[in-house]
Design an enzyme around this catalytic site. Structure first.
Site, PDB file in Angstrom:
ATOM      1  N   HIS A  19       0.883  -0.763   0.074  1.00  0.00           N
ATOM      2  CA  HIS A  19       0.182   0.113  -0.257  1.00  0.00           C
ATOM      3  C   HIS A  19       0.532   1.060  -0.280  1.00  0.00           C
ATOM      4  O   HIS A  19       2.244   1.023  -0.189  1.00  0.00           O
ATOM      5  CB  HIS A  19      -1.112  -0.397   1.159  1.00  0.00           C
ATOM      6  CG  HIS A  19      -0.427  -0.315   2.308  1.00  0.00           C
ATOM      7  ND1 HIS A  19       0.485   1.093   3.154  1.00  0.00           N
ATOM      8  CD2 HIS A  19      -0.209  -1.458   3.911  1.00  0.00           C
ATOM      9  CE1 HIS A  19       0.878   1.070   4.195  1.00  0.00           C
ATOM     10  NE2 HIS A  19       0.242  -0.693   4.085  1.00  0.00           N
ATOM     11  N   HIS A  22       3.793   1.816   1.632  1.00  0.00           N
ATOM     12  CA  HIS A  22       4.969   0.367   1.166  1.00  0.00           C
ATOM     13  C   HIS A  22       6.016   1.532   0.895  1.00  0.00           C
ATOM     14  O   HIS A  22       7.267   2.222   0.615  1.00  0.00           O
ATOM     15  CB  HIS A  22       4.673  -0.510   0.820  1.00  0.00           C
ATOM     16  CG  HIS A  22       4.175  -1.235   2.347  1.00  0.00           C
ATOM     17  ND1 HIS A  22       3.232  -2.102   2.091  1.00  0.00           N
ATOM     18  CD2 HIS A  22       4.244  -2.117   3.313  1.00  0.00           C
ATOM     19  CE1 HIS A  22       2.852  -2.966   2.724  1.00  0.00           C
ATOM     20  NE2 HIS A  22       3.856  -2.755   3.949  1.00  0.00           N
ATOM     21  N   CYS A 127       2.225 -10.402  20.605  1.00  0.00           N
ATOM     22  CA  CYS A 127       1.950 -10.177  19.334  1.00  0.00           C
ATOM     23  C   CYS A 127       2.485 -10.633  18.526  1.00  0.00           C
ATOM     24  O   CYS A 127       3.412 -10.241  17.850  1.00  0.00           O
ATOM     25  CB  CYS A 127       1.132  -8.379  20.009  1.00  0.00           C
ATOM     26  SG  CYS A 127       0.697  -8.274  18.396  1.00  0.00           S
ATOM     27  N   CYS A 130       2.150  -8.220  15.974  1.00  0.00           N
ATOM     28  CA  CYS A 130       4.334  -7.395  16.160  1.00  0.00           C
ATOM     29  C   CYS A 130       5.511  -8.052  16.016  1.00  0.00           C
ATOM     30  O   CYS A 130       5.794  -7.736  15.655  1.00  0.00           O
ATOM     31  CB  CYS A 130       4.321  -6.792  17.179  1.00  0.00           C
ATOM     32  SG  CYS A 130       2.727  -5.200  17.408  1.00  0.00           S
ATOM     33  N   CYS A 145      -3.019  -5.773  22.547  1.00  0.00           N
ATOM     34  CA  CYS A 145      -1.670  -5.293  21.881  1.00  0.00           C
ATOM     35  C   CYS A 145      -1.793  -3.851  21.377  1.00  0.00           C
ATOM     36  O   CYS A 145      -2.984  -3.474  21.443  1.00  0.00           O
ATOM     37  CB  CYS A 145      -1.450  -5.581  20.330  1.00  0.00           C
ATOM     38  SG  CYS A 145      -0.304  -4.783  20.002  1.00  0.00           S
ATOM     39  N   HIS A 148      -1.966  -2.901  17.982  1.00  0.00           N
ATOM     40  CA  HIS A 148      -3.499  -3.905  17.071  1.00  0.00           C
ATOM     41  C   HIS A 148      -4.221  -3.510  17.435  1.00  0.00           C
ATOM     42  O   HIS A 148      -5.727  -3.825  17.389  1.00  0.00           O
ATOM     43  CB  HIS A 148      -3.222  -4.840  17.205  1.00  0.00           C
ATOM     44  CG  HIS A 148      -1.601  -5.302  15.566  1.00  0.00           C
ATOM     45  ND1 HIS A 148      -0.546  -5.035  15.739  1.00  0.00           N
ATOM     46  CD2 HIS A 148      -1.631  -5.089  14.835  1.00  0.00           C
ATOM     47  CE1 HIS A 148       0.384  -5.374  15.234  1.00  0.00           C
ATOM     48  NE2 HIS A 148       0.020  -5.132  13.993  1.00  0.00           N
ATOM     49  N   LYS A 298      -6.941   6.488   9.850  1.00  0.00           N
ATOM     50  CA  LYS A 298      -6.218   5.342  10.059  1.00  0.00           C
ATOM     51  C   LYS A 298      -6.181   4.754   8.528  1.00  0.00           C
ATOM     52  O   LYS A 298      -7.781   3.990   8.344  1.00  0.00           O
ATOM     53  CB  LYS A 298      -5.772   4.844  10.931  1.00  0.00           C
ATOM     54  CG  LYS A 298      -4.875   3.890  11.531  1.00  0.00           C
ATOM     55  CD  LYS A 298      -4.996   3.722  12.333  1.00  0.00           C
ATOM     56  CE  LYS A 298      -3.374   2.516  12.580  1.00  0.00           C
ATOM     57  NZ  LYS A 298      -3.876   1.314  13.662  1.00  0.00           N
ATOM     58  N   LYS A 301      -7.603  -2.331   6.679  1.00  0.00           N
ATOM     59  CA  LYS A 301      -8.828  -2.802   5.706  1.00  0.00           C
ATOM     60  C   LYS A 301     -10.895  -2.957   5.880  1.00  0.00           C
ATOM     61  O   LYS A 301     -10.787  -2.950   4.658  1.00  0.00           O
ATOM     62  CB  LYS A 301      -8.336  -4.466   5.657  1.00  0.00           C
ATOM     63  CG  LYS A 301      -7.435  -4.698   5.236  1.00  0.00           C
ATOM     64  CD  LYS A 301      -7.463  -6.096   4.861  1.00  0.00           C
ATOM     65  CE  LYS A 301      -5.746  -6.691   3.721  1.00  0.00           C
ATOM     66  NZ  LYS A 301      -5.220  -7.465   4.492  1.00  0.00           N
TER      67      LYS A 301
HETATM   68  N1  MSP Z   1       8.932  -6.333   8.201  1.00  0.00           N
HETATM   69  C1  MSP Z   1       8.914  -5.144   9.243  1.00  0.00           C
HETATM   70  C2  MSP Z   1      10.202  -4.579   8.756  1.00  0.00           C
HETATM   71  C3  MSP Z   1      11.272  -5.089   9.037  1.00  0.00           C
HETATM   72  S1  MSP Z   1      13.058  -4.664   8.024  1.00  0.00           S
HETATM   73  C4  MSP Z   1      14.293  -4.979   8.936  1.00  0.00           C
HETATM   74  C5  MSP Z   1       8.216  -4.353   8.159  1.00  0.00           C
HETATM   75  N2  MSP Z   1       7.163  -4.490   7.263  1.00  0.00           N
HETATM   76  S2  MSP Z   1       5.590  -4.351   6.842  1.00  0.00           S
HETATM   77  O1  MSP Z   1       5.204  -4.729   5.980  1.00  0.00           O
HETATM   78  O2  MSP Z   1       4.766  -4.152   8.358  1.00  0.00           O
HETATM   79  O3  MSP Z   1       5.780  -2.080   7.393  1.00  0.00           O
HETATM   80  C6  MSP Z   1       7.244  -1.664   6.316  1.00  0.00           C
HETATM   81  C7  MSP Z   1       6.945  -0.900   6.595  1.00  0.00           C
HETATM   82  O4  MSP Z   1       6.182   0.087   6.488  1.00  0.00           O
HETATM   83  C8  MSP Z   1       7.385   0.038   8.018  1.00  0.00           C
HETATM   84  O5  MSP Z   1       8.480   1.027   7.616  1.00  0.00           O
HETATM   85  C9  MSP Z   1       5.769   0.855   7.923  1.00  0.00           C
HETATM   86  O6  MSP Z   1       6.403   2.051   8.570  1.00  0.00           O
HETATM   87  C10 MSP Z   1       5.429   1.390   6.955  1.00  0.00           C
HETATM   88  N3  MSP Z   1       4.026   1.425   6.858  1.00  0.00           N
HETATM   89  C11 MSP Z   1       3.104   1.256   7.072  1.00  0.00           C
HETATM   90  N4  MSP Z   1       1.919   1.642   7.323  1.00  0.00           N
HETATM   91  C12 MSP Z   1       1.943   2.668   6.688  1.00  0.00           C
HETATM   92  C13 MSP Z   1       1.389   4.150   6.375  1.00  0.00           C
HETATM   93  N5  MSP Z   1       0.232   4.029   7.161  1.00  0.00           N
HETATM   94  N6  MSP Z   1       2.270   5.426   6.590  1.00  0.00           N
HETATM   95  C14 MSP Z   1       3.447   5.010   6.664  1.00  0.00           C
HETATM   96  N7  MSP Z   1       4.463   4.431   6.346  1.00  0.00           N
HETATM   97  C15 MSP Z   1       3.818   2.927   6.768  1.00  0.00           C
HETATM   98  O7  MSP Z   1       7.225  -3.799   9.565  1.00  0.00           O
END
Ligand code: MSP
Length: 646
Positions: A19, A22, A127, A130, A145, A148, A298, A301
């Protein structure tokens, strides 16, 4: 030897499709990588996927797949998206690859060899979302949590521990000595106070499932997924288990890690202490950016408001999406994604300021100077002014990028874009043409085209395709040399005689009708889901209403809750022996002083909850969308505290 630069994104979990959260980090990393390449630095950009752990294991089971099957599917989604967003990574690491597993086992052995791993047992509240244990003091009321809001599982297992506690002082010292290590400042302060509270040893293995990398010498255990994941940053450089680490490691380590603020502790505490134990240098910088909400809510889903990057690219195009995400919000802060905002910026800054500039300039060159970049004559003050703005813009935008201030870099570039537009109006080439002042006209057109070339080079890292299109229209051959920063170290780099050629509009304006359709398409599911929720919520009868003890509460004291922008702690007189402590999320709309003495509408029989560790025994009623726009419900007159409301 040239400077080297190594930038990484988090590796993304494969239980969920990508999304904008990422996409955001990945685009930011891409801009940095492209910028450093354009400086001539040896650059490496790593991204990838995090495929082990209980979360992925459970998600795959829920879909009737093997974990690796789920991973293979989702990895493809990431790859396709990165391709579409023009992400120029040099390597894509998957934690299920052999090259990675070996490095994880090697780092484990080194840490163990240093006496920093021991066997113990762990009991705590876990959790899976997390992939982390919480303690009584860090979890939410009701064993939930804190992230979550789902029930935590009580787990007890034999576990290996990493002696993280041993490194607390060394870490604090490192943070102190290296101001660039944790950024922005506010995140550094968070980590410093976390570490000062004392570090516990970290549980680094699991026995309750086996989807992971085995602990060397004890295959009952798999290595904790965060240790596994963090190690990607060096397995992606082929670290060979020695001090020097191998060719890529020597060339590129230490890294700049871009991450979201939610995963700061893993990167700024777990990872550096592990590296210390392994005797390896710490990352250069861990930069934690903020979080995106969507139209004020926020992303979730269940609200069906997850912003799907493909849909954004379909609607607005790749470069505008890249531009918007980095222009809209300062990198370290939280921000809100709104379709009104992206459409506004596309129309004003991209279509109007930049797109029109290119169009009118190329049109003039076609008409006035035979579709060629003319030879400039002597510069007058106006020309020098434009040149100086270009130089300042190049200098400032570079400085801002060096400081991860993407939005400021873009603001600096747009100062030049607007300056060229003003220059055209003031130099008025059409008048020069009419008067037949050919030499002056040539100088003016040259200055316009050269300034636009500078803009193209500067926006290159942000909007690579746009930069290329501009160069094409300016008749600059599509080779890398012209996109390099050094090509704008000196004015007049544009070759005299290069052939200028109009192309399609850079950014078509989004007219009001189309804007309405887009906004409707994007926000309709959100509105629908809200309605569905509303229908599900049945009507209540008078007895239900009577269950709510509504009272007039007189605010006696109010203060802010430390570390919270929104939460205020109020002491409210409800006609009881002692004032009641109530926490209210109205701190952006009111100062504590404004609230003292107000007669508020309060729900007096709400179950107590803890908010940021502070107990709240009631609720203050207020209206409005949230943040600064909230108004409390209050009573006129002098009715006594505790009066019931009916
Ligand atoms: N797998 C772990 C990271 C391991 S790094 C050694 C992880 N993955 S994640 O897919 O859940 O999240 C990846 C990134 O997406 C995180 O940096 C997280 O902050 C970012 N984001 C997820 N939702 C977000 C928003 N709504 N806004 C901005 N970034 C967000 O965590």
């Amino acid at each position: 030897m040239s400077e080297s630069f190594y930038v990484t994104t988090p590796i993304y979990y494969v239980n969920d499709v990508p999304h904008i959260g990422h996409a955001y980090t990945t685009i930011a990393a891409d801009v940095l990588a492209r910028y450093h390449r354009s400086q001539g630095h040896r650059t490496r950009f790593l991204t990838g996927t995090d495929e082990h752990g209980q979360k992925i294991f459970k998600a795959s089971k829920a879909q009737g797949l093997k974990p690796i099957e789920l991973a293979n599917q989702v990895v493809e989604r990431f790859r396709v998206l990165w391709d579409r967003l023009g992400i120029s990574f040099d390597d894509f690491i998957r934690t299920t690859q052999d090259r990675h597993a070996q490095v994880v086992q090697n780092i484990w052995k080194r840490v163990e060899g240093n006496g920093d791993i021991y066997l113990g047992s762990y009991e705590g509240w876990y959790c899976t979302g997390c992939e982390e244990y919480y303690t009584e003091s860090t979890m939410d009321e009701g064993n939930l949590c804190p992230i979550h809001k789902t029930p935590l599982e009580r787990l007890k297992e034999k576990s290996y521990f990493f002696r993280m506690s041993k490194y607390a002082n060394a870490l604090l010292e490192h943070i102190e000595r290296h101001p660039e290590f944790i950024q922005p400042e506010i995140r550094k302060n968070e980590i410093v106070s976390f570490v000062k509270d004392g570090l516990r040893d970290l549980s680094v293995s699991r026995t309750s499932f086996d989807w992971g990398i085995k602990v060397p010498g004890d295959p009952e255990h798999v290595i904790y997924v965060w240790i596994d994941a963090l190690t990607n940053y060096i397995s992606g450089l082929g670290w060979n288990g020695t001090d020097r680490g191998g060719e890529l490691f020597e060339q590129f380590w230490p890294a700049v890690h871009l991450i979201g603020k939610d995963i700061l502790r893993f990167h700024a505490v777990y990872w550096p202490t592990l590296l210390m134990s392994a005797g390896l240098p710490l990352p250069k910088t861990v930069y934690a950016h903020g979080w995106w909400t969507v139209e004020g809510e926020k992303m979730s889903k269940s609200l069906r408001n997850v912003v799907e990057p493909h849909a954004l690219v379909d609607a607005y195009g790749k470069d505008p999406v890249r531009y918007f995400l980095l222009r809209e919000v300062p990198f370290g802060l939280d921000g809100d994604f709104s379709h009104h905002a992206i459409i506004g910026r596309i129309n004003a800054e991209l279509a109007n300021d930049l797109g029109n500039l290119l169009r009118r300039s190329v049109t003039m060159a076609e008409k006035y100077t035979d579709s060629m970049a003319p030879k400039p004559g002597e510069q007058n003050e106006l020309d020098k002014g434009l040149m100086n703005t270009a130089v300042a813009s190049a200098r400032d935008s570079a400085r801002h990028l060096d400081n991860y201030a993407f939005h400021k870099a873009l603001v600096s570039i747009w100062e030049l874009v607007r300056a060229v537009n003003r220059y055209i109006d003031e130099a008025a080439p059409w008048t020069l043409y009419k008067k037949g002042e050919r030499e002056r006209l040539g100088t003016v057109i040259f200055h316009i085209l050269e300034a636009i070339r500078w803009v193209a080079v500067m926006i290159g890292p942000f909007m690579p395709d746009t930069a290329r299109t501009i160069c094409e229209q300016l008749g600059i051959s599509d080779d890398d040399e012209h996109m390099m920063r050094k090509s704008i170290e000196q004015w007049a780099g544009l070759a005299v005689g290069s052939r200028v050629k109009k192309g399609p509009a850079l950014f078509p304006r989004i007219e009001p009708d189309r804007a309405k359709v887009l906004i409707f398409q994007f926000t309709e599911p959100l509105a629908e889901s809200k309605q569905e929720h509303a229908v599900e919520d049945k009507m209540i009868n008078i007895d239900d209403l009577k269950k709510v003890d509504l009272r007039l509460g007189l605010v006696k004291e109010a203060e802010r809750i430390p570390k919270s922008k929104k939460l205020l702690k109020l002491m409210i007189d409800l006609g009881e022996e002692e004032p009641r402590q109530v926490v209210a999320g109205i701190g952006l709309a009111y100062t504590p002083e404004q609230l003292v003495g107000k007669r508020l509408l309060v729900v007096a029989n709400l179950e107590p909850v803890k908010l940021m560790g502070v107990e709240s025994k009631g609720m203050v009623m207020a209206a409005g969308p949230g943040g600064e726009n909230v108004v409390v419900a209050q009573f006129d007159g002098e009715l006594p505290a505790g009066e019931s409301v009916h």
